[in-house]
Motif scaffolding. Structure first.
Motif, PDB file in Angstrom:
ATOM      1  N   ASN A 198      12.077 -15.277   6.730  1.00 43.95           N
ATOM      2  CA  ASN A 198      11.349 -16.416   6.096  1.00 43.95           C
ATOM      3  C   ASN A 198      10.548 -17.352   7.400  1.00 43.95           C
ATOM      4  O   ASN A 198       9.284 -17.822   6.885  1.00 43.95           O
ATOM      5  CB  ASN A 198      12.327 -17.524   5.345  1.00 43.95           C
ATOM      6  CG  ASN A 198      12.829 -16.587   4.003  1.00 43.95           C
ATOM      7  OD1 ASN A 198      12.122 -15.824   3.479  1.00 43.95           O
ATOM      8  ND2 ASN A 198      13.791 -17.013   3.804  1.00 43.95           N
ATOM      9  N   ASN A 199      11.157 -17.573   8.341  1.00 46.40           N
ATOM     10  CA  ASN A 199      10.665 -18.050   9.335  1.00 46.40           C
ATOM     11  C   ASN A 199       9.514 -17.658   9.681  1.00 46.40           C
ATOM     12  O   ASN A 199       8.397 -18.367  10.127  1.00 46.40           O
ATOM     13  CB  ASN A 199      11.597 -18.503  10.483  1.00 46.40           C
ATOM     14  CG  ASN A 199      12.790 -19.565  10.015  1.00 46.40           C
ATOM     15  OD1 ASN A 199      12.506 -20.276   9.105  1.00 46.40           O
ATOM     16  ND2 ASN A 199      13.673 -19.575  11.021  1.00 46.40           N
ATOM     17  N   LYS A 236       6.532 -18.153   7.298  1.00 45.19           N
ATOM     18  CA  LYS A 236       6.176 -19.417   7.536  1.00 45.19           C
ATOM     19  C   LYS A 236       5.130 -19.795   8.861  1.00 45.19           C
ATOM     20  O   LYS A 236       4.097 -20.497   8.515  1.00 45.19           O
ATOM     21  CB  LYS A 236       7.228 -20.576   7.600  1.00 45.19           C
ATOM     22  CG  LYS A 236       7.997 -20.682   6.211  1.00 45.19           C
ATOM     23  CD  LYS A 236       9.277 -21.712   6.512  1.00 45.19           C
ATOM     24  CE  LYS A 236      10.008 -21.765   5.228  1.00 45.19           C
ATOM     25  NZ  LYS A 236      11.427 -22.506   5.485  1.00 45.19           N
ATOM     26  N   TYR A 237       5.613 -19.226   9.829  1.00 46.13           N
ATOM     27  CA  TYR A 237       4.775 -19.356  10.997  1.00 46.13           C
ATOM     28  C   TYR A 237       3.325 -18.699  10.737  1.00 46.13           C
ATOM     29  O   TYR A 237       2.435 -19.226  11.135  1.00 46.13           O
ATOM     30  CB  TYR A 237       5.611 -18.825  12.223  1.00 46.13           C
ATOM     31  CG  TYR A 237       4.758 -18.514  13.399  1.00 46.13           C
ATOM     32  CD1 TYR A 237       4.386 -19.479  14.245  1.00 46.13           C
ATOM     33  CD2 TYR A 237       4.096 -17.179  13.794  1.00 46.13           C
ATOM     34  CE1 TYR A 237       3.711 -19.445  15.451  1.00 46.13           C
ATOM     35  CE2 TYR A 237       3.253 -16.871  14.685  1.00 46.13           C
ATOM     36  CZ  TYR A 237       3.027 -18.067  15.602  1.00 46.13           C
ATOM     37  OH  TYR A 237       2.414 -18.045  16.840  1.00 46.13           O
ATOM     38  N   LYS A 250      16.795 -15.424   7.012  1.00 47.44           N
ATOM     39  CA  LYS A 250      16.248 -16.449   7.509  1.00 47.44           C
ATOM     40  C   LYS A 250      14.924 -16.264   8.723  1.00 47.44           C
ATOM     41  O   LYS A 250      13.994 -16.893   8.697  1.00 47.44           O
ATOM     42  CB  LYS A 250      17.208 -17.507   8.279  1.00 47.44           C
ATOM     43  CG  LYS A 250      16.632 -18.992   8.690  1.00 47.44           C
ATOM     44  CD  LYS A 250      18.082 -19.502   9.388  1.00 47.44           C
ATOM     45  CE  LYS A 250      17.511 -20.831   9.967  1.00 47.44           C
ATOM     46  NZ  LYS A 250      18.570 -21.588  10.410  1.00 47.44           N
ATOM     47  N   GLN A 251      15.077 -15.175   9.586  1.00 49.32           N
ATOM     48  CA  GLN A 251      14.463 -14.844  10.498  1.00 49.32           C
ATOM     49  C   GLN A 251      13.095 -14.427   9.724  1.00 49.32           C
ATOM     50  O   GLN A 251      11.892 -14.582  10.209  1.00 49.32           O
ATOM     51  CB  GLN A 251      14.636 -13.657  11.339  1.00 49.32           C
ATOM     52  CG  GLN A 251      16.019 -14.132  12.265  1.00 49.32           C
ATOM     53  CD  GLN A 251      15.478 -15.029  13.697  1.00 49.32           C
ATOM     54  OE1 GLN A 251      14.439 -15.181  13.546  1.00 49.32           O
ATOM     55  NE2 GLN A 251      16.426 -15.382  14.343  1.00 49.32           N
TER      56      GLN A 251
END
Length: 195
Positions: free
Chosen positions: A167-168, A171-172, A164-165
């Protein structure tokens, strides 16, 4: 008899006896090399792994209380290091193949090289702006090339949290990168798919 000899050697090693370390090195270097060369056919890589095995063994000398036999411990350590090196080689080869498929010929154009350097600087600046934990996970993944599982173990978090980290982070970074750099950012996505 051999186990008793190993117990004595380990006690001396723990006390920092370099002559015992030299004995162990001389007794096991060649057999470790022959073992590792079956995993990594490149002689330089195999020699590096054997050397790294002994360096790590020396660094861990005060933490070897549970070791029963020195030889078995060294072989397991060398095997693990060799498989990690082999896995990294396979990942690197897969990434190179994916990049060749995606971009065709290797980057030889000076303009592309300058663009790649600018992107690297921009990415580094944006990575520094990530929240602390997200940045830590991203750096371990992209710069130290650790797997999700290795990152999870090191940071005492779940594999899912690591994923998740990452992927985030991606995205950022996608939001922060100008459109002209999108093809370069695709490199990160391709690499992400391989991990």
């Amino acid at each position: 008899m051999a186990k008793e000899k190993d117990r004595i050697r380990l006690r001396q090693l723990k006390a920092g006896d370099e002559s015992v370390f030299s004995e162990i090195y001389d007794a096991h270097w060649e057999s470790l090399f022959k073992y590792v060369i079956r995993i990594l056919p490149d002689q330089d890589d195999a020699a590096d792994i054997v050397q790294e095995t002994f360096v790590t063994f020396w660094e861990l000398r005060r933490q070897l209380d549970g070791v029963k036999t020195v030889k078995a411990y060294l072989f397991v350590m060398a095997r693990n290091l060799a498989f990690r090196r082999f896995r990294d080689y396979v990942k690197r080869t897969e990434v190179e193949d994916k990049l060749a498929q995606f971009y065709g010929d290797p980057v030889v154009n000076l303009e592309q090289l300058v663009g790649a350097k600018e992107l690297a600087n921009l990415l580094d600046a944006e990575i520094e702006k990530l929240p602390k934990r997200m940045r830590e996970v991203f750096v371990l993944s992209r710069k130290e090339h650790l797997s999700y599982k290795e990152i999870a173990e090191r940071l005492h978090i779940s594999d899912q949290t690591v994923k998740k980290q990452i992927n985030n982070s991606l995205k950022y970074l996608r939001l922060k990168i100008d459109e002209e750099y999108i093809p370069y950012l695709m490199l990160l996505v391709i690499i992400d798919k391989l991990t």
